[in-house]
Design an enzyme around this catalytic site. Structure first.
Site, PDB file in Angstrom:
ATOM      1  N   SER A 220      27.539  35.242 -24.227  1.00  0.00           N
ATOM      2  CA  SER A 220      26.708  35.670 -25.344  1.00  0.00           C
ATOM      3  C   SER A 220      25.228  35.392 -25.053  1.00  0.00           C
ATOM      4  O   SER A 220      24.708  35.809 -24.032  1.00  0.00           O
ATOM      5  CB  SER A 220      27.180  34.991 -26.636  1.00  0.00           C
ATOM      6  OG  SER A 220      26.654  35.618 -27.776  1.00  0.00           O
TER       7      SER A 220
ATOM      8  N   ASP B 275      32.851  39.231 -27.109  1.00  0.00           N
ATOM      9  CA  ASP B 275      32.208  37.922 -26.959  1.00  0.00           C
ATOM     10  C   ASP B 275      33.155  36.870 -26.366  1.00  0.00           C
ATOM     11  O   ASP B 275      34.233  36.618 -26.893  1.00  0.00           O
ATOM     12  CB  ASP B 275      31.734  37.470 -28.350  1.00  0.00           C
ATOM     13  CG  ASP B 275      30.766  36.307 -28.290  1.00  0.00           C
ATOM     14  OD1 ASP B 275      30.865  35.493 -27.359  1.00  0.00           O
ATOM     15  OD2 ASP B 275      29.916  36.211 -29.185  1.00  0.00           O
TER      16      ASP B 275
END
Length: 252
Positions: free
Chosen positions: A42, A156
């Protein structure tokens, strides 16, 4: 100075908290500490990619101060998998570098960590277009669309492990500097941290840097200067301790 090919840098996710990592990179540079391997998920992957591409710490700090969410996402006219479209990442890479480089061609070893939504397993993205890896690792489900790659549906990496030190090790690091951001969303059920902080503290081959994010915004950029300063403070504290006990020396 040259990079240390055995030293890795692990950068966790955390939204705007990732700005603290720019401060950490500045302190590493000032002390002559040059990890040759970097991995992240991320926000940590975004900062890590800039480092792997070859931007220096001050350039990364300037970019972090100027950063706006529109640089990585824009509203989608036909939302299906998410409210926003992350092709802005590809556009930003082309503006900065003039091309979308292959990860395996970067000056430093780099890996982004993502989650395959179909298998619910973590995926290391250390080859192929940089934009694909970054668009995958930032794809928070429901907000940013997952990315299709090699039969997988990637999102993610923080859903599997928000502190992916195992990735840095898999890329060849024998020792690692781990920046663990205190992200509030780690307490949400969909987010978990497999790499236990206690294990990192106990490992003599790890230097753990933990910036404190209390009372700072995670999804707005208003606290970026404070976050950078806190990253510097946390890095100096951790590195001073590591130098005292001989765990880390600069490569000359």
């Amino acid at each position: 100075m040259t990079d240390d090919p055995t030293l890795g840098l692990t950068l966790s996710g955390g939204g705007a908290y990732g700005a603290a990592q720019a401060g950490v990179l500045q302190v590493l540079a000032e002390r002559g500490i040059r990890p040759g391997i970097v991995a992240g998920t991320s926000a940590g992957a975004l900062v890590g990619a800039a480092y792997a591409v070859g931007f220096d710490a001050d350039a990364i700090e300037r970019a972090v101060r100027r950063f706006r969410w529109s640089a990585i996402a824009r509203w989608s006219s036909r939302p299906r998998w998410g409210l926003l479209d992350t092709h802005a990442v590809t556009d930003a890479i082309h503006r900065l570098l003039g091309r979308d480089p292959l990860i395996e061609d970067l000056p430093r070893r780099f890996g982004a960590y993502a989650t395959d939504l179909r298998t619910r397993r973590g995926v290391i993205l250390d080859r192929g277009p940089l934009s694909t890896a970054l668009r995958s690792t930032i794809a928070v489900p429901g907000v940013l669309p997952p990315v299709r790659r090699d039969g997988g549906l990637l999102a993610d990496g923080g859903m599997i492990d928000n502190v992916p030190d195992t990735v840095t090790r898999a890329l060849g690091a024998e020792r690692t500097i781990v920046v663990r951001l205190h992200a509030k969303w780690e307490n949400v059920r969909m987010m978990r941290t497999v790499t236990a902080t206690s294990d990192l503290v106990a490992d003599p081959t790890v230097i753990l840097i933990q910036p404190e994010m209390d009372r700072m915004a995670q999804w707005m950029m208003k606290d970026v200067p404070r976050l950078i300063a806190e990253g510097r403070r946390a890095a100096e504290t951790a590195l001073d301790a590591a130098h005292r006990d001989g765990r880390l020396q600069p490569v000359v």
